[in-house]
Motif scaffolding. Sequence first.
Motif, PDB file in Angstrom:
ATOM      1  N   GLY A  28      11.696  -1.805   2.375  1.00 41.10           N
ATOM      2  CA  GLY A  28      12.390  -0.603   2.817  1.00 41.10           C
ATOM      3  C   GLY A  28      11.788   0.673   2.272  1.00 41.10           C
ATOM      4  N   ILE A  29      10.499   0.643   1.942  1.00 40.12           N
ATOM      5  CA  ILE A  29       9.811   1.815   1.387  1.00 40.12           C
ATOM      6  C   ILE A  29       9.023   2.498   2.496  1.00 40.12           C
ATOM      7  CG2 ILE A  29       8.038   2.590  -0.244  1.00 40.12           C
ATOM      8  CD1 ILE A  29       8.842   0.201  -2.019  1.00 40.12           C
ATOM      9  N   GLU A  30       9.332   3.768   2.783  1.00 36.35           N
ATOM     10  CA  GLU A  30       8.668   4.493   3.863  1.00 36.35           C
ATOM     11  C   GLU A  30       7.431   5.241   3.390  1.00 36.35           C
ATOM     12  OE1 GLU A  30      11.447   6.993   5.809  1.00 36.35           O
ATOM     13  OE2 GLU A  30      12.713   5.350   6.547  1.00 36.35           O
ATOM     14  N   GLN A  31       7.442   5.715   2.157  1.00 35.50           N
ATOM     15  CA  GLN A  31       6.308   6.475   1.642  1.00 35.50           C
ATOM     16  C   GLN A  31       5.675   5.700   0.487  1.00 35.50           C
ATOM     17  OE1 GLN A  31       8.450  10.346   1.080  1.00 35.50           O
ATOM     18  NE2 GLN A  31       6.793  11.132   2.380  1.00 35.50           N
ATOM     19  N   ALA A  32       4.447   5.260   0.699  1.00 29.76           N
ATOM     20  CA  ALA A  32       3.785   4.423  -0.299  1.00 29.76           C
ATOM     21  C   ALA A  32       2.317   4.799  -0.397  1.00 29.76           C
ATOM     22  CB  ALA A  32       3.926   2.946   0.060  1.00 29.76           C
ATOM     23  N   ILE A  33       1.747   4.541  -1.551  1.00 29.65           N
ATOM     24  CA  ILE A  33       0.306   4.654  -1.769  1.00 29.65           C
ATOM     25  C   ILE A  33      -0.188   3.270  -2.147  1.00 29.65           C
ATOM     26  CG2 ILE A  33      -1.500   5.597  -3.260  1.00 29.65           C
ATOM     27  CD1 ILE A  33       0.130   8.173  -3.422  1.00 29.65           C
ATOM     28  N   THR A  34      -1.158   2.760  -1.415  1.00 31.92           N
ATOM     29  CA  THR A  34      -1.676   1.424  -1.690  1.00 31.92           C
ATOM     30  C   THR A  34      -2.731   1.502  -2.785  1.00 31.92           C
ATOM     31  OG1 THR A  34      -3.491   1.457  -0.070  1.00 31.92           O
ATOM     32  CG2 THR A  34      -1.296   0.882   0.735  1.00 31.92           C
ATOM     33  N   PHE A  35      -2.708   0.510  -3.660  1.00 32.72           N
ATOM     34  CA  PHE A  35      -3.612   0.475  -4.816  1.00 32.72           C
ATOM     35  C   PHE A  35      -4.166  -0.939  -4.928  1.00 32.72           C
ATOM     36  CE2 PHE A  35      -3.733  -0.321  -9.559  1.00 32.72           C
ATOM     37  CZ  PHE A  35      -4.970   0.273  -9.756  1.00 32.72           C
ATOM     38  N   ASP A  36      -5.388  -1.109  -4.435  1.00 34.13           N
ATOM     39  CA  ASP A  36      -6.038  -2.416  -4.370  1.00 34.13           C
ATOM     40  C   ASP A  36      -7.191  -2.447  -5.367  1.00 34.13           C
ATOM     41  OD1 ASP A  36      -7.294  -4.769  -3.751  1.00 34.13           O
ATOM     42  OD2 ASP A  36      -7.790  -4.243  -1.687  1.00 34.13           O
ATOM     43  N   MET A  37      -6.947  -3.045  -6.518  1.00 37.62           N
ATOM     44  CA  MET A  37      -7.967  -3.125  -7.567  1.00 37.62           C
ATOM     45  C   MET A  37      -8.482  -4.559  -7.649  1.00 37.62           C
ATOM     46  SD  MET A  37      -7.723  -2.094 -11.593  1.00 37.62           S
ATOM     47  CE  MET A  37      -9.174  -2.180 -12.666  1.00 37.62           C
ATOM     48  N   GLY A  38      -9.709  -4.736  -7.251  1.00 35.11           N
ATOM     49  CA  GLY A  38     -10.320  -6.056  -7.276  1.00 35.11           C
ATOM     50  C   GLY A  38     -11.305  -6.192  -8.420  1.00 35.11           C
ATOM     51  N   GLY A  39     -12.311  -7.009  -8.207  1.00 37.96           N
ATOM     52  CA  GLY A  39     -13.279  -7.248  -9.263  1.00 37.96           C
ATOM     53  C   GLY A  39     -14.367  -6.205  -9.350  1.00 37.96           C
ATOM     54  N   THR A  40     -14.651  -5.531  -8.222  1.00 36.94           N
ATOM     55  CA  THR A  40     -15.768  -4.592  -8.169  1.00 36.94           C
ATOM     56  C   THR A  40     -15.325  -3.161  -7.938  1.00 36.94           C
ATOM     57  OG1 THR A  40     -17.179  -6.352  -7.291  1.00 36.94           O
ATOM     58  CG2 THR A  40     -17.948  -4.093  -6.996  1.00 36.94           C
ATOM     59  N   SER A  41     -14.302  -2.953  -7.123  1.00 38.43           N
ATOM     60  CA  SER A  41     -13.911  -1.602  -6.743  1.00 38.43           C
ATOM     61  C   SER A  41     -12.399  -1.501  -6.602  1.00 38.43           C
ATOM     62  CB  SER A  41     -14.580  -1.207  -5.419  1.00 38.43           C
ATOM     63  OG  SER A  41     -14.167  -2.098  -4.387  1.00 38.43           O
ATOM     64  N   THR A  42     -11.949  -0.262  -6.433  1.00 41.13           N
ATOM     65  CA  THR A  42     -10.540   0.019  -6.179  1.00 41.13           C
ATOM     66  C   THR A  42     -10.436   0.824  -4.889  1.00 41.13           C
ATOM     67  OG1 THR A  42      -9.844  -0.020  -8.492  1.00 41.13           O
ATOM     68  CG2 THR A  42      -8.522   1.297  -6.986  1.00 41.13           C
ATOM     69  N   ASP A  43      -9.545   0.399  -3.995  1.00 36.97           N
ATOM     70  CA  ASP A  43      -9.328   1.079  -2.722  1.00 36.97           C
ATOM     71  C   ASP A  43      -7.905   1.620  -2.693  1.00 36.97           C
ATOM     72  OD1 ASP A  43     -11.889   0.124  -1.632  1.00 36.97           O
ATOM     73  OD2 ASP A  43     -10.897  -1.824  -1.621  1.00 36.97           O
ATOM     74  N   VAL A  44      -7.757   2.878  -2.312  1.00 34.17           N
ATOM     75  CA  VAL A  44      -6.439   3.495  -2.239  1.00 34.17           C
ATOM     76  C   VAL A  44      -6.258   4.123  -0.859  1.00 34.17           C
ATOM     77  CG1 VAL A  44      -6.245   3.909  -4.716  1.00 34.17           C
ATOM     78  CG2 VAL A  44      -7.273   5.651  -3.262  1.00 34.17           C
ATOM     79  N   ALA A  45      -5.023   4.128  -0.374  1.00 34.30           N
ATOM     80  CA  ALA A  45      -4.699   4.727   0.921  1.00 34.30           C
ATOM     81  C   ALA A  45      -3.261   5.204   0.890  1.00 34.30           C
ATOM     82  CB  ALA A  45      -4.906   3.721   2.056  1.00 34.30           C
ATOM     83  N   LEU A  46      -2.955   6.166   1.738  1.00 33.37           N
ATOM     84  CA  LEU A  46      -1.613   6.731   1.795  1.00 33.37           C
ATOM     85  C   LEU A  46      -0.910   6.242   3.051  1.00 33.37           C
ATOM     86  CD1 LEU A  46      -0.461  10.140   0.644  1.00 33.37           C
ATOM     87  CD2 LEU A  46       0.092   9.540   3.002  1.00 33.37           C
TER      88      LEU A  46
END
Length: 700
Positions: A288-306
């Motif tokens: 039920g979250i409408e406003q989120a920032i994705t935080f994908d931290m793996g082994g090599t890099s981190t990817d973020v999106a709004l």
Amino acid sequence: MRIAIDTGGTFTDCVFVRDGRLEIVKVPSQRAMPEEAIASAVRAVRRPLKPMNVFSDERGLELVCGTTVGTNALLERRGGRVALVTTAGFEDVLEIGRQARPKLYDFFVDKAEPLVGAPERIGARERLAWDGSVVTELTAREISRVVSAVGRSRPEAVAICFLFSFRNSRHEARMAAALRRAGYLVSVSHEILPEFREYERTSTTVINAYLAPVMSGYLAGTQSRVRTAWFSGPKPKSVGTPRVRVHIMQSNGGVVSAEKAASEPVTTILSGPAGGVTGAAYAARLAGIEQAITFDMGGTSTDVALLSGELRMTSESTAAGFPVAVPMLEIHTVGAGGGSIARFDRGGALRVGPESAGAEPGPICYGRGELPTVTDAHAVLGHFGEAGLLGGSFPLDVTRAQVAMEAVARVKTKRGRASASGAASAFASVEKFAEGILAVADAVMEKAIRVISVERGHDPRDYTLVAFGGAGGLHACSLASALGMRGVLLPIFPGALSALGILRADAVTEFSRTVLLKVLSAATARSEIEGGFRSLESEGRRAMEAEGFGASKIRIERRLDLRYAGQAYELSVSAAGDFVAAFHRAHESRYGYHDAKRTVEIVNLRVRATGVTEKPGLRKIPSAAHSTTSRKRPTIDCVLDGRRCRASLIARGDLRAGDSLSGPAVISEYSATTLVPHGWNGRVDAYGQILLTPNRGARG
């Protein structure tokens, strides 16, 4: 059976449905041969099944993959040898590029070398005017001359990009037909990107040709190895040739057949991260979250999106210093991951990444690496306890990491004293060194989140951080605190959420056309663009039908790229309703102002054709009989927030809906580990997701 696989720098993640339940498998990645890691994951899925059970399924196997093969080939310059055929006089478009400097105040910045050298850039004597009318006809004799010139350059692939071919594709089509008859792998701009802006169109077409030989070989190898891995064992006589269908995740958040991906690999550059964003959007929706920032931290890099209502798309991306103008999710990537290497620069400052230890040799605690990484810092601080990773099946040599990092800290301390720089006290112990590594990594990732939020007019305090990737939970609370965010959502399978997003992805193909039409209002312009939209929609429906979707499963979305007349770049809005008013609102949101009296120009028509797939979803989990806040849990000795403490060790598999927890705590599960600092509380929702929130006064 449908299996989704996301190939990362350290682990290859696999998500699938067995007996109605989602399951995951993680295997070490193999950078030199990623298809072999995929085959290993498939064998791990198949192992409990009997050969007859596999072969009796007439549907065979459907494999949906997120891949970094194209991205790595571009970054490491390992693509195929390419010849470029373009309008005579425009052979140096790739060399000239744009006037804009990549770094405004850096006088010594080096532009990336073009992917096609000058000898391989061949000019064809033909010319179209701005409206697509023929100025100089492309003759059969000229086509023959160009084909011979291409042959002398001995390319693995050919890119064709003629001036104004987005208005009239006849010359390009004739040249492409001749080169294909000659046996070349050909990428043509009117098929890849029928839009204006010569440099971006040429660059995108060249990148596609550059990646095509690599992607074709990878996909052929994947299909062969997966077929062998899945269909091993005796085959009943009644069963014909087993079918393996491979689909690839695209940068736009949809999947496409392996054959289509092999011919248009430029659409897969953000393949894996796109799966993460779609998976995070699903998790946020369940919570039920409408406003989120994705935080994908793996082994090599981190990817973020709004995320704010819908997935945000862009056609203005760059990869390895080159523009890539195909539609893709708006994702920002930085070189900070669990395997990121810590080092000291020439000034003695501590740096983390972008270099990564990857899967080979990996962090020091994996038993082979020699250089300290973010994962080693967590291990030294006790954040993994003594159980290791992957449910204990992947042991960690914490002592080895501690000894190696103590040696580095000792050397740094001596240098600091000798130079009287004041750096000595910062690394007086291995724990301080480890904390320094994590602080630097946090700073890099915090800046990345600010890029996609604060710098684009969004206040992170209004958003929840959706943390995933193998290392995302280790840093999520500290980042959310630094940015004053509402909290952290920890999805199910955080270490394989990208694979879950890939498993749930629809088939998607994008079509576009440049029109450059000035409009006074949406009502007056609609009749002028209707014909163009219908033509693009017909292409979209044919593409989805070729992918095996019936009319009831096909969805069509119309969009427009708009700008104020005289502007250089545009914004994308839905074509439904009053799109001119929607553009004014989008301009106000992005740039802080709008001008309702100024003439608006339609730049591109866009159609997104979607084939709706069956989507496995998360099941609700059993509810707790009573709150477990006071339940006594085992504890581990670790360092959190700069102080040593006894933290609760929580096995996520033991949690039930309605359970609550509080920090300091370490949440352990098969695919990831999560740190819950002092002053943070958590509650488990109906689907097993955990919402972590700070106490009042703990934020910011």
